[in-house]
Design a protein around this motif. Structure first.
Motif, mmCIF file in Angstrom:
data_model
loop_
_atom_site.group_PDB
_atom_site.id
_atom_site.type_symbol
_atom_site.label_atom_id
_atom_site.label_comp_id
_atom_site.label_asym_id
_atom_site.label_seq_id
_atom_site.Cartn_x
_atom_site.Cartn_y
_atom_site.Cartn_z
ATOM 1 N N VAL A 17 0.859 -1.179 -0.031
ATOM 2 C CA VAL A 17 0.096 -0.100 0.010
ATOM 3 C C VAL A 17 0.942 1.135 0.010
ATOM 4 O O VAL A 17 2.006 1.323 0.745
ATOM 5 N N ASP A 18 0.725 2.169 -0.866
ATOM 6 C CA ASP A 18 1.421 3.464 -0.866
ATOM 7 C C ASP A 18 0.509 4.566 -1.442
ATOM 8 O O ASP A 18 0.382 4.805 -2.634
ATOM 9 N N LEU A 19 -0.117 5.367 -0.595
ATOM 10 C CA LEU A 19 -1.120 6.285 -1.119
ATOM 11 C C LEU A 19 -1.222 7.401 -0.228
ATOM 12 O O LEU A 19 -0.344 7.429 0.709
ATOM 13 N N TRP A 20 -1.589 8.585 -0.927
ATOM 14 C CA TRP A 20 -1.235 9.957 -0.353
ATOM 15 C C TRP A 20 -2.537 10.587 -0.730
ATOM 16 O O TRP A 20 -2.893 10.541 -2.243
ATOM 17 N N ALA A 21 -2.757 11.875 -0.424
ATOM 18 C CA ALA A 21 -3.646 12.897 -0.680
ATOM 19 C C ALA A 21 -3.991 13.980 -0.175
ATOM 20 O O ALA A 21 -3.429 13.776 1.114
ATOM 21 N N GLY A 22 -4.273 15.095 -0.480
ATOM 22 C CA GLY A 22 -4.487 16.264 0.355
ATOM 23 C C GLY A 22 -3.523 17.391 -0.525
ATOM 24 O O GLY A 22 -2.587 17.251 -1.157
ATOM 25 N N GLU A 23 -3.759 18.458 0.312
ATOM 26 C CA GLU A 23 -3.148 19.665 -0.273
ATOM 27 C C GLU A 23 -1.754 19.898 0.275
ATOM 28 O O GLU A 23 -1.430 19.418 1.181
ATOM 29 N N GLY A 24 -0.738 19.906 -0.842
ATOM 30 C CA GLY A 24 0.628 20.137 -0.605
ATOM 31 C C GLY A 24 1.262 18.596 -0.315
ATOM 32 O O GLY A 24 2.257 18.750 0.182
ATOM 33 N N ILE A 25 0.502 17.593 -0.446
ATOM 34 C CA ILE A 25 1.107 16.223 0.016
ATOM 35 C C ILE A 25 1.414 15.474 -1.141
ATOM 36 O O ILE A 25 0.593 15.338 -2.204
ATOM 37 N N ALA A 26 2.812 15.183 -1.048
ATOM 38 C CA ALA A 26 3.180 14.286 -2.111
ATOM 39 C C ALA A 26 3.647 12.848 -1.784
ATOM 40 O O ALA A 26 3.585 12.668 -0.353
ATOM 41 N N ALA A 27 4.253 11.960 -2.578
ATOM 42 C CA ALA A 27 4.651 10.595 -2.131
ATOM 43 C C ALA A 27 5.840 10.842 -0.952
ATOM 44 O O ALA A 27 5.823 10.106 0.091
ATOM 45 N N ASP A 28 6.546 12.077 -1.312
ATOM 46 C CA ASP A 28 7.759 11.929 -0.424
ATOM 47 C C ASP A 28 7.773 13.096 0.436
ATOM 48 O O ASP A 28 8.695 13.565 0.800
ATOM 49 N N SER A 29 6.659 13.807 0.545
ATOM 50 C CA SER A 29 6.425 14.647 1.584
ATOM 51 C C SER A 29 6.803 14.205 2.950
ATOM 52 O O SER A 29 6.623 13.142 3.270
ATOM 53 N N LEU A 30 7.530 15.147 3.744
ATOM 54 C CA LEU A 30 8.021 14.759 4.769
ATOM 55 C C LEU A 30 7.437 15.896 6.251
ATOM 56 O O LEU A 30 7.880 16.470 6.726
ATOM 57 N N PRO A 31 6.232 15.093 6.600
ATOM 58 C CA PRO A 31 5.478 15.744 7.779
ATOM 59 C C PRO A 31 6.427 15.326 9.015
ATOM 60 O O PRO A 31 6.897 14.434 9.193
ATOM 61 N N ALA A 32 5.847 16.180 10.118
ATOM 62 C CA ALA A 32 6.184 15.685 11.445
ATOM 63 C C ALA A 32 5.548 14.581 12.170
ATOM 64 O O ALA A 32 4.324 14.764 11.886
ATOM 65 N N VAL A 33 6.106 13.703 12.742
ATOM 66 C CA VAL A 33 5.423 12.661 13.366
ATOM 67 C C VAL A 33 5.489 12.461 14.839
ATOM 68 O O VAL A 33 5.216 11.615 15.385
ATOM 69 N N SER A 35 12.078 12.193 21.427
ATOM 70 C CA SER A 35 10.475 12.036 22.134
ATOM 71 C C SER A 35 9.730 12.647 20.857
ATOM 72 O O SER A 35 8.841 11.734 20.635
ATOM 73 N N VAL A 36 9.989 13.397 20.180
ATOM 74 C CA VAL A 36 9.173 14.272 19.358
ATOM 75 C C VAL A 36 9.524 14.746 17.944
ATOM 76 O O VAL A 36 8.826 15.432 17.258
ATOM 77 N N GLY A 37 10.838 14.566 17.703
ATOM 78 C CA GLY A 37 11.589 15.493 16.798
ATOM 79 C C GLY A 37 11.450 14.967 15.245
ATOM 80 O O GLY A 37 12.199 15.455 14.524
ATOM 81 N N GLY A 38 11.067 13.663 15.049
ATOM 82 C CA GLY A 38 11.258 13.098 13.773
ATOM 83 C C GLY A 38 10.442 13.538 12.802
ATOM 84 O O GLY A 38 9.289 14.113 13.027
ATOM 85 N N VAL A 39 10.883 13.561 11.739
ATOM 86 C CA VAL A 39 10.267 13.993 10.408
ATOM 87 C C VAL A 39 10.439 13.164 9.319
ATOM 88 O O VAL A 39 11.365 12.398 8.962
ATOM 89 N N GLY A 40 9.119 12.610 8.836
ATOM 90 C CA GLY A 40 9.396 11.408 7.874
ATOM 91 C C GLY A 40 8.095 11.143 7.289
ATOM 92 O O GLY A 40 6.897 11.861 7.541
ATOM 93 N N SER A 41 7.969 10.376 6.047
ATOM 94 C CA SER A 41 6.841 9.919 5.325
ATOM 95 C C SER A 41 6.375 8.623 5.871
ATOM 96 O O SER A 41 6.858 7.904 6.757
ATOM 97 N N ALA A 42 4.928 8.417 5.411
ATOM 98 C CA ALA A 42 4.412 7.058 5.835
ATOM 99 C C ALA A 42 5.321 5.983 5.321
ATOM 100 O O ALA A 42 5.364 4.760 6.090
ATOM 101 N N ARG A 43 5.863 6.105 4.090
ATOM 102 C CA ARG A 43 6.746 5.169 3.559
ATOM 103 C C ARG A 43 7.986 4.943 4.546
ATOM 104 O O ARG A 43 8.371 3.693 4.887
ATOM 105 N N GLY A 44 8.327 5.947 5.188
ATOM 106 C CA GLY A 44 9.502 5.935 6.145
ATOM 107 C C GLY A 44 9.281 5.070 7.342
ATOM 108 O O GLY A 44 9.996 4.367 7.818
ATOM 109 N N LEU A 45 7.997 5.744 7.737
ATOM 110 C CA LEU A 45 7.508 4.985 9.324
ATOM 111 C C LEU A 45 7.221 3.210 8.917
ATOM 112 O O LEU A 45 7.811 2.592 9.882
ATOM 113 N N ALA A 46 6.562 3.066 7.836
ATOM 114 C CA ALA A 46 6.238 1.632 7.679
ATOM 115 C C ALA A 46 7.561 0.885 7.347
ATOM 116 O O ALA A 46 7.695 -0.284 7.602
#
Length: 384
Positions: free
Chosen positions: A50-66, A260-271
């Motif tokens: 599974v490799d899915l993404w959607a929404g404003e400003g979000i790409a497959a390789d976007s890096l949100p804070a986690v 504790s809280v400073g990681g940044v990554g994509s869903a691909r990275g987490l999984a």
């Protein structure tokens, strides 16, 4: 692509048998048009299905804070060091870090520390956003801190401090930080898009976290007693209260990647991280042995969390996620994050799951849609 409204389109792919996960992902977005973007990735026996993404400003390789999904990376490092024999979980923290023994903490073991039993949920005087960026500075303050309960007797979520505490043990034993070891042993070998310390060159891919409605803080779950452990643990008791949305949106925090809280990554990275932990990926054996997998997924502290009121919640530094997602196998482990992220490994079924989103989840932790999405993944796996 799957159109679900006039403004939101689902991008990405799913493997045969996982079409229902895509449909559920689309349904989640269709039901909540305020969601400004999310990603979902799933591995099954080391293969991304599974490799899915959607929404404003979000790409497959976007890096949100986690946010606290970072704790999964930190405690994967601790698990590797325990597996190596470099760290003994049943030795006292003070045997590695003598200054920690102050204020009656000398008998606390590493196992108890990573299971949130130290009582060091905050420090007198509080922290600024910038002050939480550097784990070594936080650890130095916590070493002399009087604990909020007798260490080892109870457990409570160390939301903003646990990574600094475990990180200092790692540094005292190895001479290296959790962030350095994660980079060398986990992120770089698997080319994971999940960073504890975001390089300046990747800053254009960072997508800022947006406030929930209402803004996170005491109002999210009604008024909080400023003297409560929950208010203390999340920085709401200090004046002014800690701004959790500003935390990862601050470059210093992203650059240093507090554990504790400073990681940044994509869903691909987490999984991908959890897939690497428990499965063969790209010809590489799992990072963790079956014995270590069983150890890190075992609940360490029975009873009720003094901070969050959750029961039997923590395994060895990870959250025991089966209580939230009952279709998962025994010993599933992972960690959620305040912007709604969720990531876990289900070793019984060979599943690794990662979800991110941009809008702060209220009142915090894994966004509620993870229950629907995780159930859809489990249903797909059961149908194979």
């Amino acid at each position: 692509m799957t159109d679900i409204s006039d403004t939101v389109t689902v991008h990405g792919t799913v493997a045969a048998g996982f079409e229902g996960v895509r449909e559920e992902f689309a349904a989640v977005l269709a039901a909540d048009h305020t969601e400004p973007g999310s990603q979902l990735a799933v591995y099954h026996h080391g293969r991304r299905v599974v490799d899915l993404w959607a929404g404003e400003g979000i790409a497959a390789d976007s890096l949100p804070a986690v946010y606290s999904s970072t704790k999964g990376a930190a405690h994967l490092v601790v698990a590797l060091l325990i597996q190596d024999g470099t760290v003994d979980p049943d030795r006292t923290v003070a045997s590695y870090w003598p200054e920690f023994a102050a204020q009656g903490k000398g008998e606390l073991t590493v196992r108890e520390l990573v299971s949130h039993r130290a009582g060091l949920i905050w420090a007198d005087g509080g922290f600024t956003v910038e002050g939480l960026a550097d784990d070594r500075v936080v650890a130095e303050r916590l070493a002399g801190q009087r604990p909020y309960w007798t260490p080892g007797t109870e457990y409570g979520y160390h939301a903003l401090t646990i990574g600094a505490l475990t990180g200092e043990v790692v540094r005292r034993v190895t001479g290296r930080s959790i962030q350095q070891i994660f980079e060398e042993r986990v992120r770089a070998p698997y080319s994971l898009d999940f960073h504890l310390g975001l390089p300046e060159a990747l800053e254009p891919r960072y997508v800022s976290i947006r406030p929930g409605i209402p803004a996170p803080g005491p109002a999210a779950g009604g008024p909080l007693d400023p003297d409560s452990l929950r208010a203390l643990a999340f920085g709401f008791a200090q004046d002014p209260p800690l701004d959790l949305v500003a935390l990862p949106n601050t470059r210093a925090v992203r650059a240093l990647g507090p554990a504790s809280v400073g990681g940044v990554g994509s869903a691909r990275g987490l999984a991908g991280m959890y897939a690497a932990a428990v499965s063969e990926v790209d010809g590489r054996p799992p990072l963790l042995t079956p014995e270590t997998i069983a150890e890190v997924g075992r609940v360490q502290g029975k009873g009720t969390d003094l901070v969050t009121d959750e029961t039997d919640h923590f395994a060895l530094g990870f959250e025991a996620v089966r209580a939230t997602y009952p279709a998962l196998g025994e010993g599933a482990f992972g960690h959620s994050g305040a912007a709604g992220s969720q990531a876990y490994a289900d070793p019984v079924h060979g599943v690794a799951y990662g979800y991110t989103r941009r809008r702060f989840a209220l009142p915090g932790g894994a966004a509620p849609e993870n229950e629907r999405l995780s159930a859809a993944v489990s249903e797909a796996v059961a149908g194979l």
